[in-house]
Design an enzyme around this catalytic site. Structure first.
Site, short mmCIF file in Angstrom:
data_model
loop_
_atom_site.label_atom_id
_atom_site.label_comp_id
_atom_site.label_asym_id
_atom_site.label_seq_id
_atom_site.Cartn_x
_atom_site.Cartn_y
_atom_site.Cartn_z
N GLU A 136 -3.48 7.45 -4.26
CA GLU A 136 -3.37 6.18 -3.52
C GLU A 136 -3.28 5.01 -4.48
O GLU A 136 -4.00 4.96 -5.48
CB GLU A 136 -4.58 6.02 -2.60
CG GLU A 136 -4.60 4.72 -1.81
CD GLU A 136 -5.88 4.56 -1.01
OE1 GLU A 136 -5.89 4.94 0.17
OE2 GLU A 136 -6.87 4.04 -1.57
N TYR A 144 0.86 -1.20 0.00
CA TYR A 144 0.00 0.00 0.00
C TYR A 144 0.89 1.24 0.00
O TYR A 144 1.91 1.29 0.68
CB TYR A 144 -0.89 0.01 1.24
CG TYR A 144 -1.67 1.30 1.41
CD1 TYR A 144 -2.93 1.45 0.83
CD2 TYR A 144 -1.15 2.37 2.15
CE1 TYR A 144 -3.65 2.63 0.98
CE2 TYR A 144 -1.86 3.55 2.30
CZ TYR A 144 -3.11 3.68 1.70
OH TYR A 144 -3.82 4.84 1.84
#
Length: 371
Positions: free
Chosen positions: A188, A101
């Site tokens: 993101e 992530y």
């Protein structure tokens, strides 16, 4: 302004970030053609401005063009988190060795961008404990230097001897470039995947500051309002659809947020956020009530502290809607301020006794919704 995944990936591709081969489609036939062009197994992903698409059944796999066509037929028209699926992204199915992530966002308290990274990516990123998150604030004057990116990668547990190390460093620097050049509030990648020797952005979430869009003429404008929210916007009302069962109307953003919080304190959940504003007249208030009713709530809580807004105008509008179309659910009203006695008298004529205090009214609205 939120961007759809396929738009975020197109942006990534323009900056040279590695992304899966894929194509945005709007019909089952186009999905089959895209799968045929890509070859092999594909993933068909619903394009909505919402998270948790996988858990909502909005992401499916297909092994051939015929399956891609059938899957697209199932997904198009589906509703996910209250949003209708009108487009799909068909892209290659990746061999995933590891999910990570990484994101960049604005930390309002620190007044700086913050880089958040983790070696534990995927659908359950919200459950990752703080000890497994790498958080680094970036001085805007300094920018994303090599040593900062290398330190982040090291703290993620990727050694310098790894074939992915330098690719991650390069990706972080490029992501920061996108973040700054596109006036982003959020960039993101979840998951960022290791696939063999490759590091690939398997997803893309980009949010751009709406106030800076005039500086981004090359970006497509995306609206994330539902049809009801568009209707409210046209009326000059601030309206957001939520997933609760208590309709809410108040006059002012602050009091509306307080109303939602008070309902939650007593165990209730709002069906909407509706700030009717400080000077909404009888017609605007009536239309606001109609918007609330369109959400089919189990009860309605009207919370008015009259200053510019006159209590008798709100009461008159409510009485008009009740008489003309009826209101099939119980209504709780807290009404204090300008012309409150006149307003309360109007409400009594239609069987409503107004409350003095928000807490008492909110508790009653929750009780009525449950019953």
């Amino acid at each position: 302004m939120k961007m759809f995944e396929y738009m975020g990936k197109e942006l990534f591709g323009q900056y040279g970030l590695p992304i899966p081969r894929g194509k945005m489609v709007t019909t089952p036939e186009a999905a089959a053609a895209a799968a045929r062009e890509i070859g092999g197994s594909v993933v068909v992903k619903s394009q909505v401005l919402s998270g948790k698409r996988g858990k909502s059944g909005g992401i499916k796999f297909a092994d051939n063009p015929e399956e891609a066509k059938a899957t697209a037929g199932e997904l198009l028209g589906l509703t996910i988190q209250g949003l209708r699926v009108e487009a799909l992204l068909v892209e290659e199915k990746l061999k995933i060795d590891k999910e990570l992530y990484i994101s960049l966002a604005i930390d309002g308290a620190a007044k700086q961008p913050v880089l958040i990274a983790s070696a534990q990516g995927g659908m359950e990123i919200e459950e990752v404990s703080e000890e497994h998150l790498v958080k680094t604030h970036i001085d805007p004057e300094l920018g994303m230097q090599d040593f900062i990116a290398r330190e982040v990668v090291r703290r993620m547990g990727v050694p310098r001897t790894s074939p992915h190390h330098q690719e991650l460093v390069k990706l972080i620097k490029t992501l920061y470039k996108i973040f700054t050049e596109k006036d982003a509030e959020l960039v993101e990648i979840n998951p960022l995947v290791f696939s063999g020797d490759r590091v690939i952005a398997a997803d893309a979430k980009v949010t751009v500051d709406e106030e800076a869009l005039y500086r981004q003429p090359g970006l497509l404008q995306v609206t994330e309002r539902t049809s009801a929210e568009e209707a409210a916007h046209a009326l000059g009302l601030s309206f957001v659809e939520l997933d609760g069962d208590i309709g809410v109307m108040a006059n002012g953003a602050g009091i509306t947020m307080a109303t939602l919080d008070t309902l939650a304190f007593y165990g209730g959940k709002a069906a909407n956020f509706l700030d009717a504003g400080g000077g909404t007249g009888e017609e605007g208030t009536a239309k606001a009530l109609e918007l609330i009713l369109s959400r089919n709530p189990k009860s309605i809580f009207i919370n008015i502290f009259g200053g510019i807004t006159r209590c008798d105008d709100v009461a008159r509008a409510f009485a008009s809607v009740k008489k003309k179309r009826g209101i099939p659910v119980p209504v709780v009203v807290r009404l204090v301020g300008t012309n409150q006695e006149q307003g309360r008298a109007i409400l009594r004529e239609v069987g409503i006794e107004a409350y003095d205090f928000m807490q008492d009214a909110a508790q009653k609205a929750v009780e009525l919704a449950r019953s």
